[in-house]
Each structure stands twice: as structure tokens, then as C-alpha cells.
Design a protein around this motif. Sequence first.
Motif, PDB file in Angstrom:
ATOM      1  N   GLU A 154       2.650  -4.632 -19.426  1.00 53.05           N
ATOM      2  CA  GLU A 154       1.073  -4.683 -20.128  1.00 53.05           C
ATOM      3  C   GLU A 154       0.821  -4.378 -19.121  1.00 53.05           C
ATOM      4  N   PRO A 155      -0.321  -3.810 -18.667  1.00 50.89           N
ATOM      5  CA  PRO A 155      -0.955  -3.643 -17.129  1.00 50.89           C
ATOM      6  C   PRO A 155      -1.078  -5.106 -16.764  1.00 50.89           C
ATOM      7  N   ASN A 156      -1.227  -5.065 -15.402  1.00 49.59           N
ATOM      8  CA  ASN A 156      -2.002  -6.102 -14.874  1.00 49.59           C
ATOM      9  C   ASN A 156      -1.285  -7.713 -15.273  1.00 49.59           C
ATOM     10  N   THR A 157      -0.178  -7.106 -15.605  1.00 48.19           N
ATOM     11  CA  THR A 157       0.247  -8.896 -16.194  1.00 48.19           C
ATOM     12  C   THR A 157       1.840  -9.102 -15.560  1.00 48.19           C
ATOM     13  N   HIS A 158       1.880  -8.617 -15.037  1.00 43.82           N
ATOM     14  CA  HIS A 158       2.938  -9.527 -13.502  1.00 43.82           C
ATOM     15  C   HIS A 158       1.809  -8.952 -12.611  1.00 43.82           C
ATOM     16  N   ALA A 159       1.311  -9.791 -12.236  1.00 43.51           N
ATOM     17  CA  ALA A 159      -0.006 -10.043 -11.087  1.00 43.51           C
ATOM     18  C   ALA A 159      -0.392 -11.362 -10.966  1.00 43.51           C
ATOM     19  N   CYS A 160      -0.268 -11.778  -9.581  1.00 43.36           N
ATOM     20  CA  CYS A 160      -0.324 -13.312  -9.263  1.00 43.36           C
ATOM     21  C   CYS A 160      -1.496 -13.938  -7.697  1.00 43.36           C
ATOM     22  N   PRO A 161      -1.993 -14.908  -7.741  1.00 39.14           N
ATOM     23  CA  PRO A 161      -2.430 -14.802  -6.675  1.00 39.14           C
ATOM     24  C   PRO A 161      -2.206 -13.962  -5.035  1.00 39.14           C
ATOM     25  N   VAL A 162      -0.401 -14.130  -4.757  1.00 38.15           N
ATOM     26  CA  VAL A 162      -0.082 -13.283  -3.704  1.00 38.15           C
ATOM     27  C   VAL A 162      -0.310 -11.889  -3.320  1.00 38.15           C
ATOM     28  N   CYS A 163       0.350 -11.229  -4.524  1.00 31.72           N
ATOM     29  CA  CYS A 163       0.666  -9.977  -5.079  1.00 31.72           C
ATOM     30  C   CYS A 163      -1.236  -8.840  -4.906  1.00 31.72           C
ATOM     31  N   LEU A 164      -1.967 -10.316  -5.621  1.00 31.30           N
ATOM     32  CA  LEU A 164      -3.675  -9.880  -5.411  1.00 31.30           C
ATOM     33  C   LEU A 164      -3.769  -9.981  -4.724  1.00 31.30           C
ATOM     34  N   GLY A 165      -3.916 -10.493  -3.701  1.00 30.10           N
ATOM     35  CA  GLY A 165      -3.977 -10.534  -2.420  1.00 30.10           C
ATOM     36  C   GLY A 165      -5.591 -11.635  -2.346  1.00 30.10           C
ATOM     37  N   LEU A 166      -5.173 -12.261  -3.694  1.00 28.03           N
ATOM     38  CA  LEU A 166      -6.777 -13.728  -3.143  1.00 28.03           C
ATOM     39  C   LEU A 166      -7.003 -14.306  -2.207  1.00 28.03           C
ATOM     40  N   PRO A 167      -7.556 -14.455  -1.895  1.00 28.10           N
ATOM     41  CA  PRO A 167      -8.082 -15.663  -0.488  1.00 28.10           C
ATOM     42  C   PRO A 167      -7.291 -16.451  -0.333  1.00 28.10           C
ATOM     43  N   GLY A 168      -6.328 -16.886   0.889  1.00 23.31           N
ATOM     44  CA  GLY A 168      -5.709 -18.217   0.903  1.00 23.31           C
ATOM     45  C   GLY A 168      -4.226 -18.135  -0.342  1.00 23.31           C
ATOM     46  N   ALA A 169      -3.757 -17.174  -0.251  1.00 24.87           N
ATOM     47  CA  ALA A 169      -2.184 -16.827  -0.926  1.00 24.87           C
ATOM     48  C   ALA A 169      -1.856 -16.458  -0.134  1.00 24.87           C
ATOM     49  N   LEU A 170      -0.350 -16.879   0.235  1.00 23.68           N
ATOM     50  CA  LEU A 170       0.437 -16.653   0.846  1.00 23.68           C
ATOM     51  C   LEU A 170       1.777 -15.762   0.290  1.00 23.68           C
ATOM     52  N   PRO A 171       2.111 -15.162   1.616  1.00 19.61           N
ATOM     53  CA  PRO A 171       3.457 -15.135   0.695  1.00 19.61           C
ATOM     54  C   PRO A 171       4.750 -15.560   1.579  1.00 19.61           C
ATOM     55  N   VAL A 172       5.651 -15.135   0.648  1.00 20.91           N
ATOM     56  CA  VAL A 172       6.731 -15.612   0.594  1.00 20.91           C
ATOM     57  C   VAL A 172       7.928 -15.165   0.801  1.00 20.91           C
ATOM     58  N   LEU A 173       8.917 -14.551   1.729  1.00 21.94           N
ATOM     59  CA  LEU A 173       9.336 -13.268   1.681  1.00 21.94           C
ATOM     60  C   LEU A 173      11.354 -13.609   0.815  1.00 21.94           C
TER      61      LEU A 173
END
Length: 493
Positions: free
Chosen positions: A41-60
Motif C-alpha cells: 500500500e502506498p506510503n505504508t513502509h515509511a517512518c520519520p527517518v526515511c521521510l526526513g522529518l526534523p530531528g530524525a537520525l539515520p543509522v546505517l
Amino acid sequence: MANLSPDLLAQYQPVIGLEVHVQLLTDTKAFCGCVNRYGGEPNTHACPVCLGLPGALPVLNRQAVEFATLASAAINCTVNTTSVFARKNYFYPDSPKGYQISQFDKPLAENGYLDVPSDFATGGGIRRIGITRLHMEEDAGKSIHDGFADSSIRTYIDLNRCGTPLIEIVSEPDLRTADEAYEYLTRLKEILLYTGVSDCNMEEGSLRCDANVSVMRVGAKEYGTKAEVKNVNSFRYIRDAINYEIERQIEVVESGARVQQESRLYNAAEGRTFSMRSKEAAHDYRYFPEPDLPALTVDDAWRDSILARLPELPEKRRKRLQENYALSEQDAATIAASRTFADTFEAAAKTAKSPKRLANLLLVELRGRLDAAHLTLEQSPISMAGLVQASDLLEDGKLSSKQLKGLFEAAFATNEDFPTVYNREKPEQISDTGALETMIDQIIAANPKQLDQFKSGKTTVAAFFVGQVMRLSKGQANPTLLNELVMKKLTAA
Ligand code: ADP
Ligand code: MG
Ligand code: ZN
């Protein structure tokens, strides 16, 4: 566009470099815990990190580094102990962060190569194509321009793909013909499939290719200005697009104008490329080191533990199959083209009396029928064990090839395995020497011309007599015995 004359084409040297993006088959995305799956379903595999919401930090994602390392080794690249993630800044609606995490001046791996068969290109034989680099990055989401009632005025966005781990593999400008580029891509895909790091499904976009093309006069020292053909979605189209682009650029140069440095798109329906954006209008990506991720360190011990998992690669496997099982180059290549296909064959070949005969049955009798029925090897009514039994029966002369064909047809018709059909139908076989000799006498008497040929030394004509008797016996003659008796009779005649 008119095809250019061979004379004119011969005055120009095409130069081609490929940039290939490959999605990695990791469980989760590159920098967050979202599931990494095509579709949904569109936009169901997404979270603050991959959406680039402010303050969200990436972990490799460690698995993404493992896969990228494995791929690097498979294409003979040196894996750098230290590499650096960078932000590539651009704005596009399918990338809400406003930048893509990529690698720029310190990529994961560099200086590799791929050996590409090139009978048709300069010199012939094998040409070694340099690979400049392999770097890691993340995919963007998707803009959906059609399929909705209001698609003419709205674009929809699906961010499920945002943050999917990618590797980008950049070749040196070493390719010289569209066919060579096609071979390079075919080999690259085969290798990546062997390593298991990607499914390389072009329809679903897991493998995408940009082709950089330029032309120069034969003997010139400097490359011409290149144009980049972006996102062509099949290897055949890439070959066509490159060929088109070569001719277009030659015409531009011949007309006294200059080739523009630009990005172009390929229209497969029209069979031509057209300008997408000029390089002057291109983005300045303002690359800078990604502040939210430390430098990536790949120490030797970890790297070696990953490389220990590298499977035997296609080229080596082709050679080994050819030698171990006395296969033709073509048969070995066909079997080695897929790792599971080769694994399946090899497991069965170990148990068969004649691996060569087994290969032939697999590639001709079984595959032909599977293709016609649109079935994969896994869906085959005839199992590999069944195929081995059939192969051994042929080898022992207990079945003629005509009988085998009949049994295979029955197996496909009733969706039963070979042993089941064989045990039920137990095709008659004539192993009675007297009966066979009577038939042979009859055929020899009816074919005096061929008999003369045999007597004058053309012994291959024996196969003709065998074939005729086999037909007379309705395919039921014991082939081994028949061969023997025909030779005996002909020699004595
Ligand atoms: P850019 O900075 O424009 O992206 P790169 O140097 O990074 O160019 O090269 C991108 C790709 O283009 C590489 O695959 C490279 O081999 C290829 N390439 C570079 N110069 C040429 C050229 N003159 N003709 C064809 N391909 C080229
Ligand atoms: Mg580039
Ligand atoms: Zn996410």
C-alpha cells in the motif's frame, strides 16, 4: 533517423560509460528499520527517518554494507577501509528530505573491472572494462503521474521506496560499441544475481542504467562531449538507445555543430532519444559530508569474513561445467546463467550415468516443453530425479529417444513425474536379435545406394540405416542392440 553509411560510421569511434543503480535485497532500508519490499500500500513502509522529518537520525544498515562489500569484491574492486557518506542536495517531491545520502569523493570501493566478451568489437576476444567505483546511496520515492481520475492535474507520491539501499556502479569510458555495453550489463547482472545481493528485476526498477555516450574521430586523442541517456528499462533498449545516440551525434558533428552535454531520455516506441535537460541547467548538488553519519570503517577482518561468502562466479563456473561434464561452451553458458539452475543441474549430474546426456535432456527436451507451457524449472512435472532416470535409460539403450519424447509428452499432459509415467506405460522394447535382424535385412535390401556408399567407406551412412529400422519398429527397437546389429550386417553385406 536515416541509418548512416558504413563508411561514415567507420570514421567515428564511439565511447561509452555506464552508471548502474542496483537495489539491495536487505530486510530493512538503508538508514531506518522500515521493511525493504517492492510494492505494498502506498506510503505504508515509511517512518520519520526515511521521510526526513526534523530531528530524525539515520543509522546505517550493516546488511547493506555487507551486500555492497560482496558486490564490490565480485566486480574486482578494492574495498576502502574508510569511506564517507555525503549529502547530495536537490529538491524533488519524491525525496522529502531535500537531499539524498550518497557517497562522493570517498566511495566504498574503487578500481575494479569486468571481462566482457567482444567478438564484434575492436580486436575481438575478451575486453577488460574498468570499473571506476562502487558507492552506496539511498533510493528516492516514486511520483505517480497516471492511474487516478485527476491525474491530469495532480501527481501522487508513494514514499515506500524512500531510503531503499542502492549501490551505484560506475564504469570507465572503456566500452566501444552498443553490443559491448549490452554484454557488460548482461555479465554484471549475472554476477550480481550470483552474489544474491539484488534480484536485478528491471521491470520493478531494482536495476537501472544510465548510458553515457560520445563520439570522436577515429585516431583522435580526446574524447568528445558526452550525452547521458537516463533510465532506460531494458538491456535491449539500452543497446538501441546507444546506437541511436551514436548516429545522432555523428550527424551533429558532421553538420558542423557541437554535441551538447546534456541528459536525454529514450523513447522506445519512437526508437529515439530526446533532450531532457542541458548540463548548464543541471543541478549543482552542493555535496558535503553527511553530518549525521560517521565515516564508514570496513576493517580487514570483517571484510574478509564477508568475502569468504563469495560464491563461485559465473565465468569460473562456465569453465568448470564445461570441463567437468564435457559440455559445449554454449550449454555450459546456458546452465551457468542462473545459479539455482546450475546448482540443480550439478546436484543431478553427480548421480547421472552421463552428465552430458542429462544436460542435453535438460536444455532441449525439458526446457523446450517448459517454455512452451510457460513453466519454470521449479514448476516442472518432471523432477530432476525423474530426468536422471530418463537420461540413464537412454544411456543404457533401454529407451529410444522417440519413446522418451512420448513419455515426456505424457508427463506434461497428466502433470506426473517421469518415473510414474514410465512405470505405467513401460514402453515395449524389441530386444529380440532375430526380429531386429529381419527388419535390418529388409531395410538394407530396400536401399542399395546407401549400402554402396557404406561399402565405399562412408561409414556414417550407418546412422541412416539405424534411423530407418527405428522407424520401422515404431521407435521400439533397443537402440544399443540395433546399432550393433546394423554395423554387423552392413560390414557383412
Ligand atoms: P559526470 O561528472 O558528468 O557525471 P563522470 O566523470 O562522473 O561524469 O562520468 C560519468 C560516466 O560517464 C562514467 O561512466 C564515465 O565512464 C562516463 N564518461 C565520462 N566521459 C565520457 C565520454 N567522453 N564519453 C562517454 N562516456 C564518458
Ligand atoms: Mg557522475
Ligand atoms: Zn523508514
